[in-house]
Scaffold this active site. Structure first.
Site, PDB file in Angstrom:
ATOM      1  N   ALA A   1     -15.353  -3.684 -17.785  1.00 46.15           N
ATOM      2  CA  ALA A   1     -14.903  -5.054 -17.515  1.00 46.15           C
ATOM      3  C   ALA A   1     -16.054  -6.055 -17.518  1.00 46.15           C
ATOM      4  O   ALA A   1     -15.841  -7.252 -17.697  1.00 46.15           O
ATOM      5  CB  ALA A   1     -14.189  -5.110 -16.172  1.00 46.15           C
TER       6      ALA A   1
ATOM      7  N   LYS B   1       9.310  -4.136 -12.427  1.00 48.08           N
ATOM      8  CA  LYS B   1      10.168  -4.320 -13.601  1.00 48.08           C
ATOM      9  C   LYS B   1      11.410  -5.130 -13.288  1.00 48.08           C
ATOM     10  O   LYS B   1      11.871  -5.928 -14.089  1.00 48.08           O
ATOM     11  CB  LYS B   1      10.553  -2.964 -14.189  1.00 48.08           C
ATOM     12  CG  LYS B   1      11.192  -2.035 -13.180  1.00 48.08           C
ATOM     13  CD  LYS B   1      10.755  -0.583 -13.368  1.00 48.08           C
ATOM     14  CE  LYS B   1       9.355  -0.411 -12.812  1.00 48.08           C
ATOM     15  NZ  LYS B   1       8.917   0.976 -12.667  1.00 48.08           N
TER      16      LYS B   1
ATOM     17  N   GLU C   1       1.947  -4.708 -17.510  1.00 51.02           N
ATOM     18  CA  GLU C   1       1.923  -3.444 -18.270  1.00 51.02           C
ATOM     19  C   GLU C   1       2.570  -2.306 -17.488  1.00 51.02           C
ATOM     20  O   GLU C   1       3.256  -1.450 -18.060  1.00 51.02           O
ATOM     21  CB  GLU C   1       0.469  -3.092 -18.623  1.00 51.02           C
ATOM     22  CG  GLU C   1       0.274  -1.847 -19.440  1.00 51.02           C
ATOM     23  CD  GLU C   1       0.887  -1.940 -20.839  1.00 51.02           C
ATOM     24  OE1 GLU C   1       1.978  -1.340 -21.004  1.00 51.02           O
ATOM     25  OE2 GLU C   1       0.312  -2.570 -21.732  1.00 51.02           O
TER      26      GLU C   1
ATOM     27  N   LYS D   1      13.610  -2.193 -17.910  1.00 48.93           N
ATOM     28  CA  LYS D   1      12.478  -2.000 -18.825  1.00 48.93           C
ATOM     29  C   LYS D   1      12.853  -2.394 -20.248  1.00 48.93           C
ATOM     30  O   LYS D   1      12.069  -3.014 -20.967  1.00 48.93           O
ATOM     31  CB  LYS D   1      12.030  -0.544 -18.770  1.00 48.93           C
ATOM     32  CG  LYS D   1      11.490  -0.135 -17.387  1.00 48.93           C
ATOM     33  CD  LYS D   1      11.404   1.376 -17.270  1.00 48.93           C
ATOM     34  CE  LYS D   1      10.880   1.826 -15.913  1.00 48.93           C
ATOM     35  NZ  LYS D   1      11.099   3.278 -15.699  1.00 48.93           N
TER      36      LYS D   1
ATOM     37  N   LEU E   1       0.844  -1.201   0.000  1.00 50.00           N
ATOM     38  CA  LEU E   1       0.000   0.000   0.000  1.00 50.00           C
ATOM     39  C   LEU E   1       0.876   1.247   0.000  1.00 50.00           C
ATOM     40  O   LEU E   1       0.604   2.225   0.684  1.00 50.00           O
ATOM     41  CB  LEU E   1      -0.942  -0.008   1.216  1.00 50.00           C
ATOM     42  CG  LEU E   1      -2.148  -0.940   1.102  1.00 50.00           C
ATOM     43  CD1 LEU E   1      -2.866  -1.069   2.441  1.00 50.00           C
ATOM     44  CD2 LEU E   1      -3.124  -0.442   0.037  1.00 50.00           C
ATOM     45  N   GLY E   2       1.947   1.188  -0.781  1.00 58.71           N
ATOM     46  CA  GLY E   2       2.794   2.363  -0.955  1.00 58.71           C
ATOM     47  C   GLY E   2       2.220   3.267  -2.032  1.00 58.71           C
ATOM     48  O   GLY E   2       0.997   3.331  -2.202  1.00 58.71           O
TER      49      GLY E   2
ATOM     50  N   ARG F   1       2.907  -3.298   5.261  1.00 61.75           N
ATOM     51  CA  ARG F   1       3.502  -2.804   6.504  1.00 61.75           C
ATOM     52  C   ARG F   1       3.759  -1.324   6.294  1.00 61.75           C
ATOM     53  O   ARG F   1       3.989  -0.889   5.167  1.00 61.75           O
ATOM     54  CB  ARG F   1       4.829  -3.508   6.761  1.00 61.75           C
ATOM     55  CG  ARG F   1       4.615  -4.994   7.053  1.00 61.75           C
ATOM     56  CD  ARG F   1       5.925  -5.699   7.356  1.00 61.75           C
ATOM     57  NE  ARG F   1       5.663  -7.125   7.429  1.00 61.75           N
ATOM     58  CZ  ARG F   1       6.578  -8.053   7.204  1.00 61.75           C
ATOM     59  NH1 ARG F   1       7.824  -7.716   6.905  1.00 61.75           N
ATOM     60  NH2 ARG F   1       6.277  -9.331   7.273  1.00 61.75           N
TER      61      ARG F   1
END
Lengths: 438, 438
Positions: free
Chosen positions: A33, A106, A130, A206, A11-12, A45
């Site tokens: 969708a 990545k 993606e 990438k 949850l950054g 955390r």
């Protein structure tokens, strides 16, 4: 129809952004969708609840990522922790548990993608990535699906926003690298340890992914040549501009007769090219296909919401094809897994490019002729040569040259010989140059 | 696995290009798609066998398109005839016969897409139309899948190569419209009857499609506002450049509080925008999503091979999902068919934009004040005003103004009042202006 139940790891910045976009655009996303998307279980955390919009819609939040991956209710796991470990173990566990995976990681894909895709293929699940390249720009989809008719000839991308911001500021304000880097750090565009961005490692991750998608080769990050932008001087940016060029930190993947080129380095490109005008933190990828010709994809390459845009696009893709026969999905690396080929990746000294050279030479008759003759002996043609004015009381003058294309090995020889001249002071600055036209 | 058997309608430019690319890249396409793609049956009248690479691989060639559509061996029909009829009848027949369809026909989709997609939905088949907008650029896929997380705010596209070539030449060489058009016709970039391209009808077909994909509204070509570039003068191009703008023929689709804007017209845009630097016959589409921000897609918008690239991308998509449950495919118009909404499309006089105005006024004190006061009375703020030098012995001078944003209805009133002034000669030239930033 029941919403699809998704597990969220992390949850950054990107995790928070993903929740925000899923909450704000819930209705529109479900209308596309065909089903709602519900974050049923999240693990994190050290997150800041007050800063995350949509947190109240998460079914359950804990601190055990493996509990999410093992949660039988979860159909799709979104991995936004980053790094190699435990991200690799979590993703492999999710796959083993029969769950689809979406990741923005990545580094993980560039290094462990072959293993991960093989596991996913065996288990019949999808792994979407993606968000791993160029943030919100749907470049994976373009290469894997939109350009599927083409023999891809080359790709050239501005795929690190920090580096592009620094080079843009250096040009606009005539400032030096170190100076601009400090500003970028203050603005939050560059990390406290900027190595990953400015030395090209992030871009190499990438580019490794783009190269595999384009040419149907396994991921081989360790074969990607990487050179950063920290040695570029304000002088180089100015001289390049005087000659009609801009310096961009490009990731270049190209098919050449001897093999595949995978290289990240500062590059002079003609200022009239559209990609030369991609400035600031923006990213762009230029792809040359044999049928379509050049196409370019431009947008934000990082940031919470743009990256979330790509993560959720993958989620929608998975939701739309949840019941599809696993053999009829888009293959992870664009080519069917048994159709990958092991075309060799070339070493940098085997690769042909043109060059910009800058050196400091004694301001005396014959010096320029001596340098030109060394280049000639190494088979290197000079396209342009400029002697700049010497500074007040200086005995050495800057000499700038553009050369035609030559194998880098020959250029290395020539540079070693030039640097050995008594009339030449210090090292030769060498920046590769690409026309991006053919 | 057996190759997929495809029927091809039309062997003109795009049909020939499609055969060429399918032949040249057969191996690479099959490695991506998982199966070969075979043109088992083609129908065409008046084609030139000598000019088409790959014709020898076509199973059967006849002149009856309905025979292809009714051929039980054919699984996918590629319609490259163009026009409304018999393309519509052929496509509907193919669908009724349970065949998937791929088409490059923008006019057909813009006018009859609602009917065609409803039929395809009912029959459980796919209709691919990537080639209908912006040639080889995978913009349909980007909007429908790559940006699925976003609330799309607006789209602005250079989606007619002929028009962009003409405007680029006018700027680069200071030439007039008629002059450049004649050259474009000689070069084969413009048709003998250029109405379709230069009056914006072709762009309106494409914009209609983009608008539906972006906003989830049914296709409504008849509501799209269309204005061509034939009235733009060399003077306007020059004045725009002096003010820091370029004139581009844009298709703009935007959500605004009162409804949807769908409009094709010449537009002043700031010269620093990337899309302002898209020149010649190239196309580009700029999309603003709420999460991703601005993204841009650039490439060849027409031509045999670029269009074939998009046609074959659709073919590969269909092949990859041939066995997929019809309810789990990407919906034709990005949103699920029962989730389209009928947000009203605004009339042009209800739409707010900024303006460039050019008029010819008597070179006398008080005239400029009179014009400014009319604008003020109509609630129109002036951003810039420039009086140009009068020609030798001329009594009237060109007056150029940029205004802030205002509802077009108010501007119409103001222009009528200004044109009625005795001190103003002839019509007021009005070009809409967009910042493309917000």
């Amino acid at each position: 129809m029941e919403p699809v139940k998704v597990g969220l790891l992390g949850l950054g910045t990107v995790g928070g952004g993903t929740l925000t976009v899923l909450t704000r655009n819930a209705n529109e996303i479900a209308r596309r969708a065909g089903r709602g998307i519900e974050i049923a279980h999240a693990a994190a955390r050290d997150y800041n609840p007050a800063s995350i919009e949509g947190l109240e819609h998460v079914g359950r939040i804990g601190d055990d990522a493996f509990a999410v991956v093992d949660d039988p209710e979860i159909q799709i796991v979104v991995e936004l922790i980053g790094g190699y470990s435990p991200a690799r173990e979590l993703v492999l566990k999710a796959i083993a548990n029969g769950k689809h995976v979406v990741t923005a990681n990545k580094a993980l894909i560039a290094r462990h993608g072959n293993e991960i895709f093989a596991a996913a293929q065996a288990r019949g699940v999808m792994v979407g990535f993606e968000a791993a390249v160029a943030g919100g720009i749907p470049i994976i989809k373009a290469l894997r699906e939109g350009l599927a008719a083409n023999h891809i000839e080359w790709i050239a991308g501005i795929i690190n926003g920090t580096g592009n911001f620094i080079l843009t500021e250096m040009r606009d304000k005539g400032r030096d690298f170190a100076d601009v880097l400090a500003e970028a750090q203050a603005l939050g565009y560059a990390e406290a340890d900027p190595t990953f961005d400015v030395e090209g490692i992030d871009a190499a991750h990438k580019l490794t992914i783009l190269g595999s998608l384009a040419f149907g080769i396994p991921l081989q990050f360790e074969r990607c040549f990487t050179e950063g932008i920290s040695k570029i001087g304000a002088l180089d940016v100015t001289y390049a501009a005087e000659l009609g060029y801009r310096i961009k930190h490009l990731g270049i993947a190209r098919r050449s007769p001897g093999g595949i080129e995978l290289r990240v380095h500062p590059t002079l490109i003609p200022e009239r090219r559209l990609i030369a005008n991609v400035d600031g933190v923006m990213n762009a990828v230029l792809v040359k296909g044999d049928a379509v010709g050049p196409t370019l994809y431009y947008g934000a390459g990082a940031g919470a919401l743009p990256t979330a845009s790509a993560v959720i696009a993958d989620l929608v893709d998975v939701v739309r094809t949840l019941t599809t026969d696993p053999n009829n999905r888009v293959p992870h690396l664009a080519f069917q897994p048994d159709e990958l080929v092991d075309t060799p990746v070339l070493r940098m000294d085997e690769i042909e490019t043109a060059y910009y050279l800058r050196l400091s030479a004694l301001d005396q008759p014959g010096v320029m002729a001596r340098i030109a003759s060394i280049l000639g002996e190494e088979g290197i043609s000079i396209e342009a040569i400029k002697q700049k004015e010497p500074g007040e009381g200086e005995t050495h003058v800057p000499l700038v040259m553009l050369t035609h294309r030559v194998i880098e090995g020959r250029m290395n020889e020539a540079i070693a010989r030039i640097e050995a001249l008594e009339s030449v002071q210090g090292a030769v600055m060498r920046i590769r140059m690409e026309s991006l036209s053919g």
